[in-house]
Design a protein around this motif. Sequence first.
Motif, PDB file in Angstrom:
ATOM      1  N   LYS A   2       0.831  -1.197   0.000  1.00 32.10           N
ATOM      2  CA  LYS A   2       0.000   0.000   0.000  1.00 32.10           C
ATOM      3  C   LYS A   2       0.865   1.246   0.000  1.00 32.10           C
ATOM      4  O   LYS A   2       1.969   1.255   0.523  1.00 32.10           O
ATOM      5  CB  LYS A   2      -0.921   0.014   1.209  1.00 32.10           C
ATOM      6  CG  LYS A   2      -1.991  -1.042   1.149  1.00 32.10           C
ATOM      7  CD  LYS A   2      -2.982  -0.883   2.271  1.00 32.10           C
ATOM      8  CE  LYS A   2      -4.088  -1.891   2.109  1.00 32.10           C
ATOM      9  NZ  LYS A   2      -5.170  -1.666   3.027  1.00 32.10           N
ATOM     10  N   THR A   3       0.322   2.306  -0.615  1.00 33.28           N
ATOM     11  CA  THR A   3       1.004   3.596  -0.678  1.00 33.28           C
ATOM     12  C   THR A   3       0.081   4.640  -0.079  1.00 33.28           C
ATOM     13  O   THR A   3      -1.123   4.619  -0.311  1.00 33.28           O
ATOM     14  CB  THR A   3       1.307   3.973  -2.147  1.00 33.28           C
ATOM     15  OG1 THR A   3       2.101   2.953  -2.720  1.00 33.28           O
ATOM     16  CG2 THR A   3       2.029   5.298  -2.238  1.00 33.28           C
ATOM     17  N   LEU A   4       0.661   5.572   0.649  1.00 32.17           N
ATOM     18  CA  LEU A   4      -0.108   6.667   1.228  1.00 32.17           C
ATOM     19  C   LEU A   4      -0.057   7.850   0.274  1.00 32.17           C
ATOM     20  O   LEU A   4       1.022   8.340  -0.061  1.00 32.17           O
ATOM     21  CB  LEU A   4       0.468   7.073   2.590  1.00 32.17           C
ATOM     22  CG  LEU A   4      -0.258   8.215   3.304  1.00 32.17           C
ATOM     23  CD1 LEU A   4      -1.685   7.808   3.658  1.00 32.17           C
ATOM     24  CD2 LEU A   4       0.504   8.625   4.547  1.00 32.17           C
ATOM     25  N   ASN A   5      -1.214   8.272  -0.205  1.00 28.15           N
ATOM     26  CA  ASN A   5      -1.319   9.451  -1.066  1.00 28.15           C
ATOM     27  C   ASN A   5      -1.999  10.565  -0.293  1.00 28.15           C
ATOM     28  O   ASN A   5      -3.033  10.347   0.331  1.00 28.15           O
ATOM     29  CB  ASN A   5      -2.146   9.139  -2.321  1.00 28.15           C
ATOM     30  CG  ASN A   5      -1.433   8.192  -3.254  1.00 28.15           C
ATOM     31  OD1 ASN A   5      -0.228   8.272  -3.424  1.00 28.15           O
ATOM     32  ND2 ASN A   5      -2.178   7.271  -3.846  1.00 28.15           N
ATOM     33  N   ALA A  17      -5.507  12.194   3.487  1.00 32.11           N
ATOM     34  CA  ALA A  17      -4.666  11.039   3.195  1.00 32.11           C
ATOM     35  C   ALA A  17      -5.537   9.845   2.821  1.00 32.11           C
ATOM     36  O   ALA A  17      -6.581   9.611   3.428  1.00 32.11           O
ATOM     37  CB  ALA A  17      -3.819  10.706   4.411  1.00 32.11           C
ATOM     38  N   VAL A  18      -5.075   9.097   1.835  1.00 31.71           N
ATOM     39  CA  VAL A  18      -5.788   7.901   1.395  1.00 31.71           C
ATOM     40  C   VAL A  18      -4.758   6.807   1.137  1.00 31.71           C
ATOM     41  O   VAL A  18      -3.748   7.031   0.459  1.00 31.71           O
ATOM     42  CB  VAL A  18      -6.579   8.170   0.087  1.00 31.71           C
ATOM     43  CG1 VAL A  18      -7.251   6.909  -0.409  1.00 31.71           C
ATOM     44  CG2 VAL A  18      -7.590   9.278   0.274  1.00 31.71           C
ATOM     45  N   TRP A  19      -5.017   5.630   1.684  1.00 32.14           N
ATOM     46  CA  TRP A  19      -4.171   4.473   1.388  1.00 32.14           C
ATOM     47  C   TRP A  19      -4.665   3.844   0.104  1.00 32.14           C
ATOM     48  O   TRP A  19      -5.851   3.587  -0.057  1.00 32.14           O
ATOM     49  CB  TRP A  19      -4.245   3.433   2.509  1.00 32.14           C
ATOM     50  CG  TRP A  19      -3.493   3.827   3.741  1.00 32.14           C
ATOM     51  CD1 TRP A  19      -4.019   4.350   4.884  1.00 32.14           C
ATOM     52  CD2 TRP A  19      -2.088   3.743   3.947  1.00 32.14           C
ATOM     53  NE1 TRP A  19      -3.028   4.596   5.790  1.00 32.14           N
ATOM     54  CE2 TRP A  19      -1.824   4.222   5.234  1.00 32.14           C
ATOM     55  CE3 TRP A  19      -1.014   3.319   3.173  1.00 32.14           C
ATOM     56  CZ2 TRP A  19      -0.546   4.288   5.763  1.00 32.14           C
ATOM     57  CZ3 TRP A  19       0.258   3.371   3.702  1.00 32.14           C
ATOM     58  CH2 TRP A  19       0.483   3.846   4.991  1.00 32.14           C
ATOM     59  N   THR A  20      -3.751   3.587  -0.831  1.00 32.50           N
ATOM     60  CA  THR A  20      -4.119   2.926  -2.080  1.00 32.50           C
ATOM     61  C   THR A  20      -3.327   1.635  -2.228  1.00 32.50           C
ATOM     62  O   THR A  20      -2.161   1.557  -1.834  1.00 32.50           O
ATOM     63  CB  THR A  20      -3.864   3.822  -3.311  1.00 32.50           C
ATOM     64  OG1 THR A  20      -2.499   4.215  -3.322  1.00 32.50           O
ATOM     65  CG2 THR A  20      -4.739   5.057  -3.281  1.00 32.50           C
ATOM     66  N   GLU A  21      -3.987   0.651  -2.789  1.00 32.42           N
ATOM     67  CA  GLU A  21      -3.362  -0.645  -3.031  1.00 32.42           C
ATOM     68  C   GLU A  21      -2.643  -0.592  -4.373  1.00 32.42           C
ATOM     69  O   GLU A  21      -3.209  -0.185  -5.377  1.00 32.42           O
ATOM     70  CB  GLU A  21      -4.438  -1.738  -3.072  1.00 32.42           C
ATOM     71  CG  GLU A  21      -3.900  -3.146  -3.098  1.00 32.42           C
ATOM     72  CD  GLU A  21      -3.289  -3.576  -1.772  1.00 32.42           C
ATOM     73  OE1 GLU A  21      -2.294  -4.304  -1.811  1.00 32.42           O
ATOM     74  OE2 GLU A  21      -3.792  -3.167  -0.708  1.00 32.42           O
ATOM     75  N   ASN A  22      -1.381  -0.960  -4.382  1.00 37.48           N
ATOM     76  CA  ASN A  22      -0.615  -1.007  -5.623  1.00 37.48           C
ATOM     77  C   ASN A  22      -0.770  -2.379  -6.242  1.00 37.48           C
ATOM     78  O   ASN A  22      -0.737  -3.389  -5.551  1.00 37.48           O
ATOM     79  CB  ASN A  22       0.874  -0.755  -5.364  1.00 37.48           C
ATOM     80  CG  ASN A  22       1.133   0.661  -4.913  1.00 37.48           C
ATOM     81  OD1 ASN A  22       0.420   1.574  -5.286  1.00 37.48           O
ATOM     82  ND2 ASN A  22       2.142   0.837  -4.090  1.00 37.48           N
TER      83      ASN A  22
END
Length: 136
Positions: A2-5, A17-22
Amino acid sequence: MKTLNVTIKLDPVNDGAVWTENSYKKKEEGALIIGTNGKSRIADAFEANSILERLSEVEHGEYLGSSNYIALFNGDKIINFETGKCFIGSAIILKYEYEKLSLLAGEEFQEAAGEFESRLITIVGDGQEFSALELF
């Protein structure tokens, strides 16, 4: 993974902030998605299969030159004009070998794009010009 955007555009409703799954995919293999406008990208096997399923009822295919590359696109978008017919839009390109469709790999993406681009013509209508795939 996961990446924090973090996005802050002074919009209290959407900022934060939103966590996105790579997700990762194998880049060496896939289908070429190419438009008559010259833009292209690579689709993985899952996306290629999805596109083929959605095209199944309107699909039209054209071999590109004497190669085993085949461009598949929406047959409802074919334009007939005085001296022939053409297609404007985007197509999915795969190769046809051993009596089945196969994904492209390595240099085949560039080869297939070259075959597609070699069939492009310019059509004019109502003062506008468009690149189009000439159909035979």
